[in-house]
Design an enzyme around this catalytic site. Sequence first.
Site, short mmCIF file in Angstrom:
data_model
loop_
_atom_site.label_atom_id
_atom_site.label_comp_id
_atom_site.label_asym_id
_atom_site.label_seq_id
_atom_site.Cartn_x
_atom_site.Cartn_y
_atom_site.Cartn_z
N LYS A 88 9.51 -32.80 31.71
CA LYS A 88 8.17 -31.47 30.97
C LYS A 88 7.00 -31.56 31.11
CE LYS A 88 11.47 -32.31 27.10
NZ LYS A 88 12.76 -32.45 27.62
C1 LIG Z 1 14.01 -32.18 27.65
C2 LIG Z 1 14.70 -32.63 28.60
C3 LIG Z 1 16.74 -32.10 28.67
C4 LIG Z 1 16.93 -30.62 28.27
O1 LIG Z 1 15.42 -29.72 28.43
P1 LIG Z 1 15.58 -28.17 27.34
O2 LIG Z 1 14.62 -27.99 27.48
O3 LIG Z 1 15.64 -29.45 25.81
O4 LIG Z 1 17.29 -27.79 26.87
C5 LIG Z 1 16.86 -32.22 29.94
N1 LIG Z 1 16.90 -33.26 30.73
C6 LIG Z 1 15.45 -33.53 30.79
C7 LIG Z 1 15.45 -35.59 31.50
C8 LIG Z 1 15.00 -33.68 29.27
O5 LIG Z 1 14.02 -34.53 29.35
#
Ligand SMILES: *Cc1c(COP(=O)(O)O)cnc(C)c1O
Length: 467
Positions: free
Chosen positions: A112
């Site tokens: 993120k």
């Molecule tokens: C947010 C997240 C995901 C999923 O990503 P999306 O974009 O919501 O599909 C997978 N793994 C981790 C560690 C995340 O923080």
Amino acid sequence: MHYISTRGRSAAVDFEGALLAGLAPDGGLYMPNAWPQLSPADARALGEKPYAEAAASVLSLFTGDAIDQSTLLAMTKDAYGGFHADDVAPLVQVGDDDYILELFHGPTLAFKDFAMQILGRMFDAALARRDEHLTIIAATSGDTGAAAIDALKACSRVNVVVLHPEGRVSDVQRRMMTSVIAPNVRNIAIDGSFDDCQAIVKSLFADEKFVNDVKLGGVNSINWARLAAQTVYYFTAWAAIADGDEAVNFVVPTGNFGDVFAGYAAKRMGLPVATLGVAANANDILHRAISNGDYTPAGVRPTASPSMDIQVASNFERLLFEAKNRDHDALREIMENFARDKGMKIDDQTLAAIRKDFVSCAVSEAQTLAEIARHEKATGALIDPHTAVGRSAAIRLREDGHLKGKTVTLSTAHPAKFPDAVKEATGKNPDLPDFFSDLFDRPEEMVKATASEDAIKSIIRDAFGTA
Ligand SMILES: *Cc1c(COP(=O)(O)O)cnc(C)c1O
């Protein structure tokens, strides 16, 4: 470049408009009016550049005139300069044709950060120019909140409110959010699930008066700017391993369908991507949708990969829009029916369009832990449960003949963010990096609230309201 709403009833906006609004006023999601194009040679050239420069090149295709090139480069250098790996998104080979793309070297140890660090800088610049303030609200299944808080805590023009489902994020995830004690940051623990948090955020945006009173803005993965930033590592990873114009597969641990949709966007921009593998955990709505057209939410089941404990994947609307050949009316109708019926059956033609690019796999809790253990035995390295869902899916999809050739699995979080699952699987305790070694000694601050729109509104009004 301008941005249109999937639902076709909002005016087009420029990049900055999409950045600041998040969701379109008609309830739809912003999409670029056309996919910018890069040739494989362009993609290869990106791989020769430092990550921050590649990011500025790709992002400039989306920002258009909204941000000038030198400002954008300064932003990406600043954003990715704070990562704790020299090549920002290192690629590690784990088999003949298998690679892991490590996306967890940012300040909050999950992918993120790639989008949020750049978003924070874009917000600050846009708000300074407009002389405006914004209250950013985010629902988090664990990682978005920490990434948003880290990226926005120093922004003088931004307040940030994060809703997380109480007790359903890991201790490390929670502490990364609640230990940031700043006048412009509020953490709210909701008595409910991530879907409840997300529903509250949506309903707040639907209240125009509230939005105007507190100057509400969003950074959830519905924000196009985030997806734009996430397309970059698909290009750099491809450039690092592809021979000539060779197409490469990507397998993506998926929750809200944002990260894997960024991969789809890269493909539509011309990157040679063969197949996109959607890896789901026990919350398998996307697997049911892609494998047999059944997009019907079930109850959320807490798993060892909580950032994927999601049923209604907001960004799936973007894929449906594309699969419907951008027919706004058809899309609006299916989304309205979905809201009314609390589920949908995807028609055969749309499903066939989706399956041209995507395959899916659901991974059980036992398989997740088994993959963490197997990976540790095979390579000596620890992976987090989300990455394990991805790798387990990649292995199975290859065995079943759905993936051929080079395959990159996105590693979305650092194992130390989920020490309990890693320890259960391997007996080993993953260490937090030095810069977080005192995390468990830091004071925490948060308020608890019921899953009610009114409760959250009054907390936000008290903290950041104008009137
Ligand atoms: C947010 C997240 C995901 C999923 O990503 P999306 O974009 O919501 O599909 C997978 N793994 C981790 C560690 C995340 O923080």
